[in-house]
Write a protein that holds these residues in place. Structure first.
Motif, PDB file in Angstrom:
ATOM      1  N   GLY A  36       0.318  -1.294   0.334  1.00 44.87           N
ATOM      2  CA  GLY A  36       0.095   0.085  -0.090  1.00 44.87           C
ATOM      3  C   GLY A  36       0.708   1.463   0.138  1.00 44.87           C
ATOM      4  O   GLY A  36       0.244   2.558  -0.298  1.00 44.87           O
ATOM      5  N   PHE A  37       2.029   1.382   0.620  1.00 45.27           N
ATOM      6  CA  PHE A  37       3.035   2.265   0.730  1.00 45.27           C
ATOM      7  C   PHE A  37       3.517   2.637  -1.041  1.00 45.27           C
ATOM      8  O   PHE A  37       3.377   3.887  -0.961  1.00 45.27           O
ATOM      9  N   PHE A  38       3.413   1.548  -1.632  1.00 45.63           N
ATOM     10  CA  PHE A  38       5.044   1.854  -3.091  1.00 45.63           C
ATOM     11  C   PHE A  38       3.544   1.952  -3.717  1.00 45.63           C
ATOM     12  O   PHE A  38       3.223   2.733  -4.692  1.00 45.63           O
ATOM     13  N   LEU A  39       2.483   1.509  -3.495  1.00 45.20           N
ATOM     14  CA  LEU A  39       1.046   1.806  -4.528  1.00 45.20           C
ATOM     15  C   LEU A  39       1.283   3.335  -4.522  1.00 45.20           C
ATOM     16  O   LEU A  39       0.273   3.758  -5.503  1.00 45.20           O
ATOM     17  N   ALA A  40       0.895   3.594  -3.135  1.00 38.02           N
ATOM     18  CA  ALA A  40       0.504   4.876  -3.139  1.00 38.02           C
ATOM     19  C   ALA A  40       1.574   6.067  -3.527  1.00 38.02           C
ATOM     20  O   ALA A  40       1.006   7.356  -4.272  1.00 38.02           O
ATOM     21  N   SER A  41       2.724   5.418  -3.988  1.00 41.89           N
ATOM     22  CA  SER A  41       3.857   5.957  -5.024  1.00 41.89           C
ATOM     23  C   SER A  41       3.515   6.476  -6.318  1.00 41.89           C
ATOM     24  O   SER A  41       4.516   6.546  -6.916  1.00 41.89           O
ATOM     25  N   THR A  42       3.367   5.920  -7.036  1.00 42.25           N
ATOM     26  CA  THR A  42       3.469   5.068  -7.960  1.00 42.25           C
ATOM     27  C   THR A  42       1.795   6.041  -9.440  1.00 42.25           C
ATOM     28  O   THR A  42       1.259   7.291  -8.446  1.00 42.25           O
ATOM     29  N   GLY A  43       1.509   6.110 -10.249  1.00 44.89           N
ATOM     30  CA  GLY A  43       1.065   6.740 -11.011  1.00 44.89           C
ATOM     31  C   GLY A  43      -0.530   6.806 -10.348  1.00 44.89           C
ATOM     32  O   GLY A  43      -1.287   7.083 -11.175  1.00 44.89           O
ATOM     33  N   MET A  44      -0.687   5.272  -9.940  1.00 43.46           N
ATOM     34  CA  MET A  44      -2.360   4.737 -10.385  1.00 43.46           C
ATOM     35  C   MET A  44      -3.432   5.770  -9.362  1.00 43.46           C
ATOM     36  O   MET A  44      -4.292   5.339  -8.428  1.00 43.46           O
ATOM     37  N   ALA A  45      -2.257   6.015  -8.089  1.00 43.65           N
ATOM     38  CA  ALA A  45      -2.649   6.696  -7.043  1.00 43.65           C
ATOM     39  C   ALA A  45      -3.741   8.088  -6.851  1.00 43.65           C
ATOM     40  O   ALA A  45      -4.370   7.685  -6.440  1.00 43.65           O
ATOM     41  N   PRO A  46      -3.492   8.755  -8.068  1.00 40.89           N
ATOM     42  CA  PRO A  46      -4.344  10.040  -8.330  1.00 40.89           C
ATOM     43  C   PRO A  46      -5.930   8.714  -8.464  1.00 40.89           C
ATOM     44  O   PRO A  46      -7.146   9.541  -8.315  1.00 40.89           O
ATOM     45  N   SER A  47      -5.675   7.849  -9.566  1.00 41.74           N
ATOM     46  CA  SER A  47      -6.844   7.187  -9.443  1.00 41.74           C
ATOM     47  C   SER A  47      -7.613   6.746  -8.826  1.00 41.74           C
ATOM     48  O   SER A  47      -8.769   7.035  -8.767  1.00 41.74           O
ATOM     49  N   ILE A  48      -6.726   6.484  -7.540  1.00 41.30           N
ATOM     50  CA  ILE A  48      -7.625   5.513  -6.387  1.00 41.30           C
ATOM     51  C   ILE A  48      -8.371   6.486  -5.724  1.00 41.30           C
ATOM     52  O   ILE A  48      -9.067   6.086  -4.995  1.00 41.30           O
ATOM     53  N   ARG A  49      -7.592   7.490  -5.522  1.00 36.09           N
ATOM     54  CA  ARG A  49      -8.145   8.143  -4.597  1.00 36.09           C
ATOM     55  C   ARG A  49      -8.979   8.948  -4.348  1.00 36.09           C
ATOM     56  O   ARG A  49      -9.871   9.285  -4.078  1.00 36.09           O
ATOM     57  N   LYS A  50      -9.470   9.118  -6.161  1.00 35.73           N
ATOM     58  CA  LYS A  50     -10.912   9.612  -7.005  1.00 35.73           C
ATOM     59  C   LYS A  50     -12.191   8.825  -6.641  1.00 35.73           C
ATOM     60  O   LYS A  50     -12.757   9.176  -6.233  1.00 35.73           O
ATOM     61  N   PHE A  51     -11.516   6.963  -6.585  1.00 33.70           N
ATOM     62  CA  PHE A  51     -12.185   6.328  -6.763  1.00 33.70           C
ATOM     63  C   PHE A  51     -12.908   6.248  -4.859  1.00 33.70           C
ATOM     64  O   PHE A  51     -14.198   6.489  -5.075  1.00 33.70           O
ATOM     65  N   LEU A  52     -11.578   6.815  -4.490  1.00 33.04           N
ATOM     66  CA  LEU A  52     -12.232   6.172  -2.632  1.00 33.04           C
ATOM     67  C   LEU A  52     -13.347   7.523  -2.504  1.00 33.04           C
ATOM     68  O   LEU A  52     -14.603   7.843  -1.865  1.00 33.04           O
ATOM     69  N   ASP A  53     -12.914   8.440  -2.757  1.00 31.24           N
ATOM     70  CA  ASP A  53     -13.563  10.396  -2.610  1.00 31.24           C
ATOM     71  C   ASP A  53     -15.130   9.900  -3.451  1.00 31.24           C
ATOM     72  O   ASP A  53     -16.091   9.863  -2.563  1.00 31.24           O
ATOM     73  N   SER A  54     -15.105   9.040  -4.435  1.00 34.32           N
ATOM     74  CA  SER A  54     -16.580   9.111  -4.735  1.00 34.32           C
ATOM     75  C   SER A  54     -17.062   7.656  -4.433  1.00 34.32           C
ATOM     76  O   SER A  54     -18.521   8.063  -4.434  1.00 34.32           O
ATOM     77  N   VAL A  55     -16.487   6.782  -3.955  1.00 34.87           N
ATOM     78  CA  VAL A  55     -17.227   6.141  -2.908  1.00 34.87           C
ATOM     79  C   VAL A  55     -17.827   6.861  -1.498  1.00 34.87           C
ATOM     80  O   VAL A  55     -18.705   6.989  -1.222  1.00 34.87           O
ATOM     81  N   ALA A  56     -16.928   7.064  -1.005  1.00 35.44           N
ATOM     82  CA  ALA A  56     -16.870   7.997   0.571  1.00 35.44           C
ATOM     83  C   ALA A  56     -17.887   9.511   0.158  1.00 35.44           C
ATOM     84  O   ALA A  56     -18.978   9.492   0.632  1.00 35.44           O
ATOM     85  N   GLN A  57     -18.531   9.765  -0.911  1.00 38.42           N
ATOM     86  CA  GLN A  57     -20.074  10.444  -1.161  1.00 38.42           C
ATOM     87  C   GLN A  57     -21.089   9.714  -1.776  1.00 38.42           C
ATOM     88  O   GLN A  57     -22.073  10.580  -1.009  1.00 38.42           O
ATOM     89  N   SER A  58     -20.931   9.342  -2.219  1.00 42.17           N
ATOM     90  CA  SER A  58     -21.787   8.278  -2.400  1.00 42.17           C
ATOM     91  C   SER A  58     -22.673   7.777  -0.857  1.00 42.17           C
ATOM     92  O   SER A  58     -23.599   8.090  -0.940  1.00 42.17           O
ATOM     93  N   ILE A  59     -21.973   7.511  -0.384  1.00 36.55           N
ATOM     94  CA  ILE A  59     -21.800   6.814   1.240  1.00 36.55           C
ATOM     95  C   ILE A  59     -22.900   8.072   2.142  1.00 36.55           C
ATOM     96  O   ILE A  59     -23.351   8.252   2.867  1.00 36.55           O
ATOM     97  N   ASP A  60     -22.135   9.098   1.903  1.00 40.46           N
ATOM     98  CA  ASP A  60     -22.772  10.246   1.932  1.00 40.46           C
ATOM     99  C   ASP A  60     -23.606  11.171   2.080  1.00 40.46           C
ATOM    100  O   ASP A  60     -24.923  11.521   2.641  1.00 40.46           O
TER     101      ASP A  60
END
Length: 64
Positions: A36-60
């Motif tokens: 997880g630590f190393f995944l956060a430093s890859t180019g996929m990190a912004p996409s993962i963050r956007k996905f998790l933000d959208s899930v959090a907004q949907s739950i909200d």
């Protein structure tokens, strides 16, 4: 920031509980944390963050 911090704390608590209950051994837990630590430093990190933000907004938006 507040959402990511609370998610990190929640996952840390779950990880500690799983290690203490014997569901997961310390070695694989360390590997998973490092992954997880190393995944956060890859180019996929912004996409993962956007996905998790959208899930959090949907739950909200769900009204209980």
């Amino acid at each position: 920031m507040a959402i990511s911090l609370s998610v990190v704390l929640m996952l840390a608590v779950i990880l500690v509980v799983m290690i203490r209950s014997g569901s997961i051994k310390p070695g694989p837990a360390i590997v998973a944390a490092l992954f997880g630590f190393f995944l956060a430093s890859t180019g996929m990190a912004p996409s993962i963050r956007k996905f998790l933000d959208s899930v959090a907004q949907s739950i909200d938006k769900i009204n209980f």
